[in-house]
Design a protein around this motif. Structure first.
Motif, PDB file in Angstrom:
ATOM      1  N   ALA A 512       0.834  -1.207   0.000  1.00  0.00           N
ATOM      2  CA  ALA A 512       0.000   0.000   0.000  1.00  0.00           C
ATOM      3  C   ALA A 512       0.874   1.264   0.000  1.00  0.00           C
ATOM      4  N   LYS A 513       1.988   1.249   0.766  1.00  0.00           N
ATOM      5  CA  LYS A 513       2.878   2.421   0.787  1.00  0.00           C
ATOM      6  C   LYS A 513       3.546   2.617  -0.580  1.00  0.00           C
ATOM      7  N   ALA A 514       3.920   1.516  -1.203  1.00  0.00           N
ATOM      8  CA  ALA A 514       4.532   1.625  -2.534  1.00  0.00           C
ATOM      9  C   ALA A 514       3.533   2.203  -3.538  1.00  0.00           C
ATOM     10  N   ASP A 515       2.335   1.743  -3.458  1.00  0.00           N
ATOM     11  CA  ASP A 515       1.300   2.274  -4.357  1.00  0.00           C
ATOM     12  C   ASP A 515       1.048   3.756  -4.059  1.00  0.00           C
ATOM     13  N   LEU A 516       1.087   4.100  -2.767  1.00  0.00           N
ATOM     14  CA  LEU A 516       0.850   5.508  -2.398  1.00  0.00           C
ATOM     15  C   LEU A 516       1.931   6.401  -2.986  1.00  0.00           C
ATOM     16  N   GLU A 517       3.186   6.012  -2.854  1.00  0.00           N
ATOM     17  CA  GLU A 517       4.275   6.802  -3.433  1.00  0.00           C
ATOM     18  C   GLU A 517       4.127   6.917  -4.951  1.00  0.00           C
ATOM     19  N   LYS A 518       3.760   5.845  -5.564  1.00  0.00           N
ATOM     20  CA  LYS A 518       3.584   5.850  -7.017  1.00  0.00           C
ATOM     21  C   LYS A 518       2.484   6.818  -7.428  1.00  0.00           C
ATOM     22  N   TYR A 519       1.359   6.749  -6.738  1.00  0.00           N
ATOM     23  CA  TYR A 519       0.227   7.618  -7.073  1.00  0.00           C
ATOM     24  C   TYR A 519       0.580   9.091  -6.835  1.00  0.00           C
ATOM     25  N   GLU A 520       1.332   9.362  -5.751  1.00  0.00           N
ATOM     26  CA  GLU A 520       1.715  10.764  -5.456  1.00  0.00           C
ATOM     27  C   GLU A 520       2.636  11.306  -6.539  1.00  0.00           C
ATOM     28  N   ALA A 573      -8.854  10.549 -10.427  1.00  0.00           N
ATOM     29  CA  ALA A 573      -8.661   9.107 -10.211  1.00  0.00           C
ATOM     30  C   ALA A 573      -7.457   8.851  -9.317  1.00  0.00           C
ATOM     31  N   LEU A 574      -6.385   9.602  -9.512  1.00  0.00           N
ATOM     32  CA  LEU A 574      -5.201   9.415  -8.668  1.00  0.00           C
ATOM     33  C   LEU A 574      -5.484   9.816  -7.234  1.00  0.00           C
ATOM     34  N   ARG A 575      -6.213  10.883  -7.041  1.00  0.00           N
ATOM     35  CA  ARG A 575      -6.534  11.284  -5.660  1.00  0.00           C
ATOM     36  C   ARG A 575      -7.391  10.215  -4.974  1.00  0.00           C
ATOM     37  N   ASP A 576      -8.315   9.578  -5.755  1.00  0.00           N
ATOM     38  CA  ASP A 576      -9.112   8.483  -5.168  1.00  0.00           C
ATOM     39  C   ASP A 576      -8.222   7.308  -4.790  1.00  0.00           C
ATOM     40  N   LYS A 577      -7.281   6.967  -5.647  1.00  0.00           N
ATOM     41  CA  LYS A 577      -6.373   5.845  -5.346  1.00  0.00           C
ATOM     42  C   LYS A 577      -5.502   6.172  -4.146  1.00  0.00           C
ATOM     43  N   ILE A 578      -5.077   7.433  -4.048  1.00  0.00           N
ATOM     44  CA  ILE A 578      -4.268   7.834  -2.885  1.00  0.00           C
ATOM     45  C   ILE A 578      -5.078   7.700  -1.612  1.00  0.00           C
ATOM     46  N   GLY A 579      -6.342   8.083  -1.687  1.00  0.00           N
ATOM     47  CA  GLY A 579      -7.190   7.943  -0.507  1.00  0.00           C
ATOM     48  C   GLY A 579      -7.380   6.485  -0.108  1.00  0.00           C
ATOM     49  N   LYS A 580      -7.588   5.631  -1.102  1.00  0.00           N
ATOM     50  CA  LYS A 580      -7.739   4.199  -0.809  1.00  0.00           C
ATOM     51  C   LYS A 580      -6.453   3.624  -0.232  1.00  0.00           C
ATOM     52  N   ALA A 581      -5.317   4.073  -0.735  1.00  0.00           N
ATOM     53  CA  ALA A 581      -4.037   3.577  -0.211  1.00  0.00           C
ATOM     54  C   ALA A 581      -3.881   3.979   1.247  1.00  0.00           C
ATOM     55  N   HIS A 582      -4.218   5.254   1.589  1.00  0.00           N
ATOM     56  CA  HIS A 582      -4.167   5.677   3.001  1.00  0.00           C
ATOM     57  C   HIS A 582      -5.102   4.834   3.855  1.00  0.00           C
ATOM     58  N   THR A 583      -6.309   4.540   3.314  1.00  0.00           N
ATOM     59  CA  THR A 583      -7.260   3.707   4.070  1.00  0.00           C
ATOM     60  C   THR A 583      -6.711   2.301   4.284  1.00  0.00           C
ATOM     61  N   THR A 584      -6.117   1.720   3.242  1.00  0.00           N
ATOM     62  CA  THR A 584      -5.547   0.372   3.367  1.00  0.00           C
ATOM     63  C   THR A 584      -4.430   0.344   4.394  1.00  0.00           C
ATOM     64  N   ILE A 585      -3.592   1.360   4.378  1.00  0.00           N
ATOM     65  CA  ILE A 585      -2.493   1.417   5.355  1.00  0.00           C
ATOM     66  C   ILE A 585      -3.055   1.527   6.763  1.00  0.00           C
ATOM     67  N   GLY A 586      -4.113   2.350   6.912  1.00  0.00           N
ATOM     68  CA  GLY A 586      -4.710   2.476   8.242  1.00  0.00           C
ATOM     69  C   GLY A 586      -5.322   1.179   8.718  1.00  0.00           C
ATOM     70  N   ASN A 587      -6.018   0.481   7.802  1.00  0.00           N
ATOM     71  CA  ASN A 587      -6.621  -0.806   8.190  1.00  0.00           C
ATOM     72  C   ASN A 587      -5.557  -1.834   8.546  1.00  0.00           C
ATOM     73  N   CYS A 588      -4.510  -1.867   7.780  1.00  0.00           N
ATOM     74  CA  CYS A 588      -3.434  -2.830   8.076  1.00  0.00           C
ATOM     75  C   CYS A 588      -2.782  -2.513   9.420  1.00  0.00           C
ATOM     76  N   GLU A 589      -2.604  -1.249   9.713  1.00  0.00           N
ATOM     77  CA  GLU A 589      -2.027  -0.881  11.007  1.00  0.00           C
ATOM     78  C   GLU A 589      -2.950  -1.283  12.145  1.00  0.00           C
ATOM     79  N   LYS A 590      -4.255  -1.104  11.922  1.00  0.00           N
ATOM     80  CA  LYS A 590      -5.201  -1.553  12.951  1.00  0.00           C
ATOM     81  C   LYS A 590      -5.118  -3.063  13.118  1.00  0.00           C
ATOM     82  N   ARG A 591      -4.999  -3.780  12.000  1.00  0.00           N
ATOM     83  CA  ARG A 591      -4.851  -5.237  12.073  1.00  0.00           C
ATOM     84  C   ARG A 591      -3.600  -5.595  12.863  1.00  0.00           C
TER      85      ARG A 591
END
Length: 941
Positions: A512-520, A573-591
């Motif tokens: 998710a972090k790699a995807d976030l950097e890519k999208y940014e 579309a990129l801003r949506d993907k960035i938001g999803k990546a932040h959400t995925t990172i947050g969920n994984c951290e909660k996990r």
């Protein structure tokens, strides 16, 4: 005069001239003598003619002497011929089986020998003589035929004599009999031909030949000649010759007459036999046909009637033999084959026990088919006549003639499928687990929905899967606490599962972090391009205003505008993907945080388990020995859950023992205790689902599973049961509404509606009490009874002896026992004791379970119609609860060793507790120690 004499002499004694051929004129001996006597008065030279006359006279006299000698030999030959013929005919006759011909009075009886018929021939002689005559006829000469018939010496003499007669020109007494002898030879020739082929006697084309032969022979016997009167001295010789010839002819005439009698009897037999086998009014017994077949042996096989009789008899005997073999072997005959066989018997027109048996069996099968049609098995009406269908099936099993199509239909009526245990009908879906077929409406699946399924698992297999998964979980827990090795293995497995989850979450975070950097980076690139292109766009706009007529400038501006729109969409579309990546990172951290908490809890739990390790081992060992894998079958039966779905006594004792040891709140122990309830519920459910269940049983199972008393690892089977129950509840509400009593209502119930409800009930795989009420109401014609206006639904009812009306016992407050004791009963309206207005009816609109008075039956099960598949009909594909317990088999069995380990594995002395602290166990209510509580709660060996 001399010339006349010479002419006569030349005629009587002509010169020998080989060139002159033809028949010469014959003369008598007197003519020769007269010419010789007249020669003395002739003056011319007649020496030559006279010499010829004298030579003729001398030759004639010499021939006569020889002829007389030949005639004597012929007379002797005739006598020998008669003896040879008599010996020949008597010698070729089989005295034990010859000379028998059925008379008109003996048709149908066994032929007997006829001693008065000498020379008659059997079939053997007929065939042999036919062959003899055929061989004689092919030789070109009749002599062999004469020799075969006793004329070995006679007929050569006759032939030689007749030739010598033909060579003589002088008429003599000896030559006068030549014509008679020639006729005799011709007659004998025809007689031999006919007698050597007796089969031709029975040919209608030869009937006239035989009659003419007899008539011709009688003429030969009566033939008389006057030639002998001129010479008296020769009379005796010629008479002897005629007598001997007549005697031989007479003998053969007698034989021909015998043949004529046989022919006449054969004609009479043919008429009788033809009348027997051609009769259509009266059947022919097989014994009569056999007798006719035996009598056919007396007659030629080429005769038409003989062929017909033999064919008829052979067909009849073959038919009877085949039917008798089938009956003796007990083999079943299909209906079509039996019809063909019976038609063949009818065509043969025979009467025998086998035909009667087959005919009676066919008649019984046809009567059985009419009863099958009447019972309505073909159109689905047989569900109210299970006993009748069963009787029909059992009756068919004893039939000689079988109707397999109708029998298969009946077996299908009695052969149940699905949970409803009804016949194969309409759309059905097969379970991939147990190979049972289910009606689509019963399981709530349409044909379109079934096409989307890759695999279908029925409610039974779903329940069985819950049972097996529960057993696997229990086996894991018991192996865990059976030895230190098992405990280490189980905790190692937990650690590995925890590590896999953590690593999976870490990988998700990294990705998710790699995807976030890519999208940014992509977003920055798009924003940078947009900012660089903005002035150029403004410049182009100014240029466009300055030169509005330029088409190229206009196209360039449109292209730039489209690029700007695409850049805006990509940015969004990129801003949506960035938001999803932040959400995925947050969920994984909660996990990850949850896994850390889980790790702490697991460590804490392991510490608690280590503190109770010895107690856990003891409890698991006791449960394994007393509940899940007993040593003996008796203990296994004691540990089996009760049939009502409750736990057995060993299970309850194990639960009490766990509470005594203070380990009942541990997850493993709680899981095992919960498994007791799951095992009990699953076995009870499988026992209910083996047959067509009652709606009350399904609702009890659902109530048990929904009560929170235990937790099922899978709810699919519960959902299937709930679907059945909900559909049954909807149908029940409609049935209650249709059978709603209406006081003072006399209009009968709508039978069509009731039948539609019964038809709809077939799509629900449950037995509902309203079905019996509907059946009873339909059978009663939909009439209303009692003061409540309710139906005759099969409940206990009282008949008024005054108005002949029927009243529900529940409405009259009279139970069945009291009603049976009454000898006479008068209804309240008739007795004026209770007014109709005083009877209040509690109307039920379908809500709640409260029954109306008319709905309360004294014995609901007794009035339940006997369906085509009774409730005790068990599915052969359903799992058998009896064979499922104990879940791991007896201790020491292969399945128990595979699931729980070898015997004694849990008694290893190297089981060490990794924790030094030992928890203090609570005393029970009586103050006893855990050891005493153990002995009080479990009877352990």
């Amino acid at each position: 005069r001399a010339q006349i004499w010479i002419n006569k002499a030349n005629i009587v004694a002509p010169k020998k001239d080989s060139r002159k051929k033809g028949k010469q004129e014959r003369h008598s001996m007197k003519d020769v003598s007269d010419l010789i006597d007249e020669a003395s008065g002739i003056i011319v030279d007649i020496t030559e003619e006279l010499e010829r006359l004298k030579l003729e006279q001398s030759t004639t006299l010499s021939w006569r002497l020889q002829a007389q000698q030949s005639l004597r030999e012929i007379i002797s030959a005739f006598n020998n011929f008669r003896k040879e013929r008599a010996d020949l005919c008597s010698g070729t006759v089989d005295n034990t089986a010859s000379d028998f011909l059925p008379s008109s009075a003996n048709i149908g009886q066994t032929p007997v020998a006829n001693p008065n018929m000498s020379g008659s021939m059997t079939t053997r002689n007929i065939n042999s003589r036919r062959r003899a005559f055929s061989s004689a006829g092919t030789s070109g000469s009749e002599t062999p035929a004469y020799a075969e018939n006793g004329g070995k010496y006679l007929f050569p003499l006759l032939t030689s004599f007749l030739k010598s007669v033909k060579s003589m020109n002088t008429l003599t007494p000896e030559g006068s009999i030549a014509d008679e002898l020639s006729e005799a030879i011709s007659w004998f020739t025809k007689t031999f031909k006919l007698m050597n082929s007796p089969a031709d006697v029975y040919d209608r084309r030869n009937f006239s030949k035989l009659d003419k032969l007899i008539e011709g022979g009688q003429k030969l016997v009566n033939l008389d000649s006057n030639m002998a009167e001129e010479i008296p001295e020769d009379t005796k010789l010629l008479d002897d010759l005629r007598n001997s010839c007549a005697a031989a002819v007479t003998d053969d005439i007698e034989r021909l007459v015998d043949l004529q009698c046989q022919r006449d009897k054969f004609v009479e037999w043919c008429e009788k036999a033809d009348a027997i086998i051609s009769s259509t009014d009266k059947k022919v017994s097989i014994e009569t046909l056999k007798e006719l077949q035996e009598q056919c042996a007396c007659y030629p096989s080429s005769s038409e009637i003989v062929l017909r009789v033999r064919k008829r008899a052979e067909d009849a005997i073959a038919w009877v033999t085949s039917v008798a073999e089938i009956i003796k072997a007990g083999r079943k005959i299909p209906l079509d084959e039996a019809k063909v066989m019976t038609d063949a018997g009818d065509k043969l027109n025979i009467n025998c026990p086998e035909y009667k048996t087959l005919r009676a069996a066919l008649r019984a099968t046809r009567s059985w088919l009419l009863r099958v049609k009447k019972c309505g098995a073909a159109n689905g009406q047989a569900q109210v006549a299970a006993n009748l269908v069963t009787d029909l099936i059992n009756e068919h099993n004893n039939f000689l003639v079988t109707a397999m199509d109708a029998f298969t239909e009946l077996k299908q009526v009695m052969c149940g499928y699905c949970v409803c245990r009804q016949p194969y009908e309409g759309f059905m879906i097969g379970c991939d687990g147990c190979e049972e077929w289910y009606h689509g409406p019963c399981v709530g699946i349409s044909q379109e929905q079934a096409q989307k399924f890759d695999k279908y698992v029925c409610v039974r297999c779903s329940t069985l899967r819950v049972y097996k998964e529960n057993a696997a979980n229990v086996a894991g827990i018991l192996r865990k606490w059976s030895s230190a090795k098992g405990l280490a293995k189980a905790r190692s497995g937990d650690s590995q599962r925890y590590g896999r989850k953590v690593r999976s979450a870490e990988r998700d975070i990294v990705k998710a972090k790699a995807d976030l950097e890519k999208y940014e980076r992509e977003l920055k690139t798009i924003l940078g391009l947009a900012s660089n292109a903005q002035p150029q766009i403004n410049g182009d706009s100014v240029a466009l205003k300055a030169q509005p007529q330029s088409q190229e400038a206009s196209a360039s501006v449109a292209t730039q505008n489209n690029a700007s729109v695409k850049a805006g969409k990509s940015e969004k579309a990129l801003r949506d993907k960035i938001g999803k990546a932040h959400t995925t990172i947050g969920n994984c951290e909660k996990r990850m945080e949850g896994y850390k908490v889980e790790l702490v809890e697991r460590k804490s739990l392991e510490a608690r388990e280590d503190a109770f390790a010895l107690s856990l081992k003891k409890w698991c060992t006791a449960v394994k020995q007393e509940v899940f894998s007993p040593v003996t079958k008796e203990k296994a039966e004691l540990s089996r859950p009760r049939s009502d779905g409750s736990m057995s006594a060993p299970m309850n004792r194990a639960k009490t023992y766990a509470e005594t040891l203070g380990i009942s709140d541990l997850p493993d122990i709680d899981a095992v205790l919960n498994s007791f309830k799951i095992f009990s519920w699953c076995l009870h459910s499988l026992g209910v689902l083996m047959r067509k269940p009652r709606v009350e049983e399904i609702r009890a199972l659902l109530a048990h599973s929904d009560s929170g008393y235990f937790k099922l690892p899978e709810a699919k089977c519960v959902r299937m049961l709930r679907s059945m129950s909900s559909r049954a509840q909807i149908w029940q509400s409609k049935a209650k509404k249709a059978l709603m009593p209406v006081p003072n209502e006399k209009k009968p119930y709508d039978i069509a509606i009731l039948r539609e409800l019964l038809l709809a009930a077939k799509q629900i795989p449950l037995t509902m009490p309203e079905e019996s009420r509907l059946w009873s109401t339909i059978e009663d014609g939909g009439n209303r009874h009692c003061v409540c206006g309710g139906p005759g639904d099969g409940s206990f009812m009282l008949g008024c002896d005054h108005c002949d009306r029927w009243f529900h016992g529940s409405c009259m407050k009279i139970d069945k026992e009291t009603g049976d004791a009454l000898s006479k009963w008068i209804c309240p309206p008739c007795s004026k004791l209770v007014s109709v207005e005083a009877v209040k009816i509690e109307e039920d609109n379908g809500s709640g379970d409260k029954k109306l008075p008319a709905q309360e039956m004294s014995n609901p099960t007794s009035v339940l119609p006997q369906l085509a598949q009774p409730h005790h009909d068990l599915s052969p594909h359903a799992p058998n609860p009896t064979s499922l317990w104990p879940p791991f088999g007896l201790r020491g069995s292969k399945s128990a060793v595979e699931a729980l380990g070898t015997v004694g594995e849990s008694d290893n002395n190297d089981f060490e507790t990794p924790v030094k602290a030992v928890a203090r166990l609570k005393l029970d209510q009586n103050g006893n120690s855990p050891k005493k509580a153990l002995s009080a709660s479990l009877s352990m060996s």
